[in-house]
Motif scaffolding. Structure first.
Motif, PDB file in Angstrom:
ATOM      1  N   ALA A 139       6.729  16.589   4.112  1.00 29.26           N
ATOM      2  CA  ALA A 139       6.185  16.058   5.347  1.00 29.26           C
ATOM      3  C   ALA A 139       4.990  15.203   4.852  1.00 29.26           C
ATOM      4  N   PHE A 140       4.355  15.541   3.726  1.00 26.41           N
ATOM      5  CA  PHE A 140       2.964  15.136   3.312  1.00 26.41           C
ATOM      6  C   PHE A 140       3.193  14.150   2.321  1.00 26.41           C
ATOM      7  N   ASN A 141       4.483  13.844   1.804  1.00 22.38           N
ATOM      8  CA  ASN A 141       4.830  12.973   0.794  1.00 22.38           C
ATOM      9  C   ASN A 141       5.500  11.547   1.505  1.00 22.38           C
ATOM     10  N   VAL A 142       4.225  10.874   1.785  1.00 22.91           N
ATOM     11  CA  VAL A 142       4.414   9.465   2.516  1.00 22.91           C
ATOM     12  C   VAL A 142       4.547   8.513   1.325  1.00 22.91           C
ATOM     13  N   PRO A 143       5.676   7.874   1.332  1.00 25.69           N
ATOM     14  CA  PRO A 143       6.059   6.820   0.462  1.00 25.69           C
ATOM     15  C   PRO A 143       4.753   5.572   0.560  1.00 25.69           C
ATOM     16  N   VAL A 144       3.998   5.408  -0.422  1.00 20.48           N
ATOM     17  CA  VAL A 144       3.151   4.442  -0.499  1.00 20.48           C
ATOM     18  C   VAL A 144       3.356   3.786  -1.805  1.00 20.48           C
ATOM     19  N   PHE A 145       2.516   2.581  -1.863  1.00 18.16           N
ATOM     20  CA  PHE A 145       2.408   1.876  -3.082  1.00 18.16           C
ATOM     21  C   PHE A 145       1.121   2.214  -3.995  1.00 18.16           C
ATOM     22  N   TRP A 146       0.848   3.079  -4.939  1.00 12.89           N
ATOM     23  CA  TRP A 146      -0.208   3.875  -5.178  1.00 12.89           C
ATOM     24  C   TRP A 146      -1.183   2.777  -5.886  1.00 12.89           C
ATOM     25  N   PRO A 147      -0.840   1.873  -6.354  1.00 14.19           N
ATOM     26  CA  PRO A 147      -1.816   0.988  -7.168  1.00 14.19           C
ATOM     27  C   PRO A 147      -2.893   0.505  -6.190  1.00 14.19           C
ATOM     28  N   ILE A 148      -2.435   0.149  -4.918  1.00 14.20           N
ATOM     29  CA  ILE A 148      -3.136  -0.407  -3.867  1.00 14.20           C
ATOM     30  C   ILE A 148      -4.139   0.686  -3.424  1.00 14.20           C
ATOM     31  N   LEU A 149      -3.965   1.861  -3.384  1.00 11.44           N
ATOM     32  CA  LEU A 149      -4.706   3.052  -3.165  1.00 11.44           C
ATOM     33  C   LEU A 149      -5.614   3.167  -4.218  1.00 11.44           C
ATOM     34  N   VAL A 150      -5.498   3.026  -5.253  1.00  5.41           N
ATOM     35  CA  VAL A 150      -6.221   3.197  -6.588  1.00  5.41           C
ATOM     36  C   VAL A 150      -7.336   2.228  -6.585  1.00  5.41           C
ATOM     37  N   MET A 151      -6.991   1.042  -6.219  1.00  3.63           N
ATOM     38  CA  MET A 151      -7.812  -0.085  -6.355  1.00  3.63           C
ATOM     39  C   MET A 151      -8.675  -0.231  -5.063  1.00  3.63           C
ATOM     40  N   TYR A 152      -8.177   0.313  -4.143  1.00  2.00           N
ATOM     41  CA  TYR A 152      -8.971   0.490  -2.648  1.00  2.00           C
ATOM     42  C   TYR A 152      -9.929   1.576  -2.997  1.00  2.00           C
ATOM     43  N   PHE A 153      -9.490   2.553  -3.816  1.00  2.00           N
ATOM     44  CA  PHE A 153     -10.619   3.715  -3.781  1.00  2.00           C
ATOM     45  C   PHE A 153     -11.515   3.232  -4.759  1.00  2.00           C
ATOM     46  N   ILE A 154     -11.329   2.547  -5.829  1.00  2.00           N
ATOM     47  CA  ILE A 154     -12.054   2.181  -6.936  1.00  2.00           C
ATOM     48  C   ILE A 154     -13.452   1.246  -6.353  1.00  2.00           C
ATOM     49  N   MET A 155     -12.669   0.176  -5.305  1.00  2.00           N
ATOM     50  CA  MET A 155     -13.859  -0.448  -4.318  1.00  2.00           C
ATOM     51  C   MET A 155     -14.727   0.083  -3.491  1.00  2.00           C
TER      52      MET A 155
END
Length: 195
Positions: A139-155
């Motif tokens: 249920a916690f395995n939500v499909p996302v495009f992970w590079p966007i999450l990485v870039m957002y976290f770095i910013m």
């Protein structure tokens, strides 16, 4: 409600077996925490090992990126609280309460963290354990495009740390003891009476 209906009590007013069990588990857990307090290097090494195991699990399973992102945001929040003073100097008026020294001849006041090291370690470790448990549920395995999450976290990390460093420079506090001046008292001569 009758007399014996409160949570954790049996009919005769004694604690129930379940309440006694969880109380004992809590006492054992607190005892282990108390024993681990002086061993900060071992505690942090165990947390880093647990983080590595979590990251390897996420890499092998190729999922749970949103859980990892939430864990990163939580750790960033803890880190900012760890770097911040207990009393924010920007919220204090000049006449109100203790403040950090801003001039060379002012009295030395030690840096007191908003989040102490032990609580920082404990919360970070609990977060990793909870994130690890979440990887066992689809249920916690939500499909996302992970590079966007990485870039957002770095910013987010860069913007937050820039703001924190500006705050540290403006109010002249250093949250680490490395490189700080230490103040010594008078030398002890060993005599109890002045002669």
């Amino acid at each position: 409600m009758s007399e014996g209906d409160s949570v954790g009590e049996s009919i005769h007013g004694k604690p129930s077996v379940v309440a006694a069990f969880f109380t004992r588990i809590g006492q054992i857990y607190q005892s282990w925490l108390d024993k681990s307090t002086p061993f900060y290097a071992v505690r942090w090494a165990a947390t880093l090992l647990l983080t590595a195991v979590y990251m390897i699990r996420v890499y092998i399973l190729q999922g749970w990126y949103i859980v990892t992102y939430a864990l990163g945001i939580y750790h960033l929040n803890l880190f900012i609280a760890f770097l911040s003073p207990k009393v924010d100097p920007s919220l204090l008026d000049e006449d109100e309460g203790p403040s950090l020294p801003t001039k060379q001849n002012e009295e030395f006041r030690p840096f007191i963290r908003r989040l102490p090291e032990f609580k920082f370690w404990h919360s970070a470790t609990k977060g990793i354990v909870i994130a690890m448990i979440c990887t066992f549920f689809d249920a916690f395995n939500v499909p996302v495009f992970w590079p966007i999450l990485v870039m957002y976290f770095i910013m987010l990390f860069c913007i937050t740390m820039k703001r924190q460093i500006k705050h540290m420079i403006k109010y002249r506090y250093l949250p680490f003891t490395h490189g700080k001046r230490t103040y010594k008292g008078k030398e002890d001569t060993g005599n109890t009476f002045a002669s």
